[in-house]
Design a protein around this motif. Structure first.
Motif, PDB file in Angstrom:
ATOM      1  N   ASN A  45      -8.816  -1.815  23.925  1.00 54.26           N
ATOM      2  CA  ASN A  45      -8.181  -2.022  22.573  1.00 54.26           C
ATOM      3  C   ASN A  45      -8.656  -1.059  21.619  1.00 54.26           C
ATOM      4  N   ALA A  46      -7.908  -0.475  20.692  1.00 52.61           N
ATOM      5  CA  ALA A  46      -8.531   0.341  19.707  1.00 52.61           C
ATOM      6  C   ALA A  46      -7.996  -0.229  18.341  1.00 52.61           C
ATOM      7  N   TYR A  47      -8.914  -0.478  17.565  1.00 49.87           N
ATOM      8  CA  TYR A  47      -8.667  -1.148  16.127  1.00 49.87           C
ATOM      9  C   TYR A  47      -8.842  -0.121  15.275  1.00 49.87           C
ATOM     10  N   LEU A  54     -12.280   1.887  16.019  1.00 46.63           N
ATOM     11  CA  LEU A  54     -13.216   1.277  16.857  1.00 46.63           C
ATOM     12  C   LEU A  54     -12.170   0.990  18.242  1.00 46.63           C
ATOM     13  N   LEU A  55     -13.080   1.685  19.469  1.00 42.37           N
ATOM     14  CA  LEU A  55     -12.208   1.339  20.794  1.00 42.37           C
ATOM     15  C   LEU A  55     -13.154   0.668  21.498  1.00 42.37           C
ATOM     16  N   VAL A  56     -12.875  -0.607  21.992  1.00 45.02           N
ATOM     17  CA  VAL A  56     -13.177  -1.394  22.845  1.00 45.02           C
ATOM     18  C   VAL A  56     -12.751  -1.309  24.373  1.00 45.02           C
ATOM     19  N   ALA A 129       1.148   1.578  23.076  1.00 47.76           N
ATOM     20  CA  ALA A 129       0.524   1.741  24.090  1.00 47.76           C
ATOM     21  C   ALA A 129       0.094   3.126  24.450  1.00 47.76           C
ATOM     22  N   TYR A 130      -1.009   3.503  24.944  1.00 50.01           N
ATOM     23  CA  TYR A 130      -1.329   5.078  25.346  1.00 50.01           C
ATOM     24  C   TYR A 130      -1.962   4.667  26.612  1.00 50.01           C
ATOM     25  N   SER A 131      -1.928   5.980  27.491  1.00 46.83           N
ATOM     26  CA  SER A 131      -2.334   6.102  28.867  1.00 46.83           C
ATOM     27  C   SER A 131      -3.851   6.120  28.889  1.00 46.83           C
ATOM     28  N   LEU A 132      -4.572   5.542  29.868  1.00 46.29           N
ATOM     29  CA  LEU A 132      -6.125   5.579  30.009  1.00 46.29           C
ATOM     30  C   LEU A 132      -6.264   5.710  31.467  1.00 46.29           C
ATOM     31  N   ASN A 133      -6.867   6.726  31.759  1.00 46.53           N
ATOM     32  CA  ASN A 133      -6.967   7.309  33.240  1.00 46.53           C
ATOM     33  C   ASN A 133      -8.518   6.912  33.726  1.00 46.53           C
ATOM     34  N   PHE A 147      -4.678   2.790  33.250  1.00 40.99           N
ATOM     35  CA  PHE A 147      -4.397   1.378  32.541  1.00 40.99           C
ATOM     36  C   PHE A 147      -3.747   2.034  31.282  1.00 40.99           C
ATOM     37  N   GLN A 148      -3.397   0.997  30.278  1.00 40.34           N
ATOM     38  CA  GLN A 148      -2.892   1.192  29.094  1.00 40.34           C
ATOM     39  C   GLN A 148      -3.887   0.792  28.130  1.00 40.34           C
ATOM     40  N   LEU A 149      -4.061   1.534  26.962  1.00 43.69           N
ATOM     41  CA  LEU A 149      -4.828   1.591  25.717  1.00 43.69           C
ATOM     42  C   LEU A 149      -3.855   1.051  24.596  1.00 43.69           C
TER      43      LEU A 149
END
Length: 287
Positions: A45-47, A54-56, A129-133, A147-149
């Motif tokens: 998750n990005a805030y 912030l990326l968690v 939602a963005y892609s996360l590899n 996954f999805q961010l």
């Protein structure tokens, strides 16, 4: 006259060659004891703040072997980091990337991180939602996943409260200011358990305000089994009143509420924000 190989020697040679070929075939078949099974579980998750982001990332190694190395790549931001530490099977891991206009801080308890944090400012829209590899090395076997961010707007501050060791009732709290200007001070906090039938709450006061740094992060830990004590490592005293007074909230549905004051020039804002507590048992954690 030349003699050929005796029949008994030829037979023995054939048996030896056959044994070597059979042994090679057996060794080439993966043993059930070393076959990699399972999967990587990950949420990201990005805030998006007022200039700071912030990326968690929280993950679980659900493979049957430790993850020797894990690469995380986010095409949208160019984030390309590698966790070089071993992540035991069944263990959680936590990675936080806090980025200001001119500074980046990577927090990963118990882990070694290398690589580029990228530019989180490229995450310009909330609710997207963005892609996360990911590429995980598990027992010398490469496992790729996608996954999805997800993104969402943040308030003036954002907190990541975590419990990393279930045998020790210590709640670690990472607090980030999401605006590059002004300053915030935490005046108190509540622990709230929102169960299906019972709502338990602990209200805590501090002997002096907890300053939230406008850059980097502010960290403090509390013993949630005690109604008073000292914030670690800040040395600030806290006292709590539980409702009912005989018990503290359970870990189930546990939330943290931070009461704080934000000041910027003549602007003064009083807020109380709630944050979910993450239960992330880490085998490498000593806290």
């Amino acid at each position: 006259m030349r003699r050929g190989i005796p029949a008994y020697m030829l037979g023995g040679l054939i048996i030896l060659v056959g044994f070597i070929v059979s042994l090679t075939l057996i060794l080439s078949i993966p043993s059930p004891l070393t076959t990699v099974t399972g999967y990587l579980n990950l949420t990201a998750n990005a805030y998006l703040g007022f200039g700071n982001n912030l990326l968690v990332i929280i993950g679980t190694n659900n493979f049957n072997f430790p993850i020797k190395e894990l690469n995380i790549y986010i095409p949208r931001t160019g984030t390309n980091i590698t966790i070089g530490s071993s992540i035991p099977s069944g263990s959680y891991f936590l990675v936080m990337i806090y980025q200001e206009p001119n500074n980046t801080v990577i927090i990963a308890p118990g882990l070694s991180i290398t690589g580029s944090p990228g530019n989180l400012a490229n995450l310009m829209k909330s609710g997207v939602a963005y892609s996360l590899n990911t590429t995980a090395m598990v027992y010398d076997v490469v496992k790729n996943s996608v996954f999805q961010l997800t993104t969402q707007d943040s308030g003036i501050i954002y907190a990541v409260p975590v419990i990393t060791n279930l045998s020790k009732p210590i709640l670690g709290i990472y607090v980030f200011q999401m605006a590059p200007m002004g300053s915030a001070e935490v005046m108190g906090f509540n622990l709230i358990s929102l169960g299906q039938q019972v709502i338990g709450e602990v209200k805590c006061n501090v002997s002096e305000p907890i300053p939230v740094l406008p850059s980097g992060l502010t960290y403090f830990a509390i013993n949630i089994s005690s109604i008073n004590g000292t914030l670690t490592p800040l040395g600030i005293w806290y006292t709590c009143n539980a409702t009912p007074t005989s018990s503290l909230p359970s870990l189930l549905y546990l939330n943290l509420a931070l009461k704080y004051v934000y000041t910027y020039n003549s602007i003064v804002i009083n807020r109380e924000d709630w944050f979910s507590v993450y239960i992330v048992p880490m085998q490498m954690s000593n806290t």
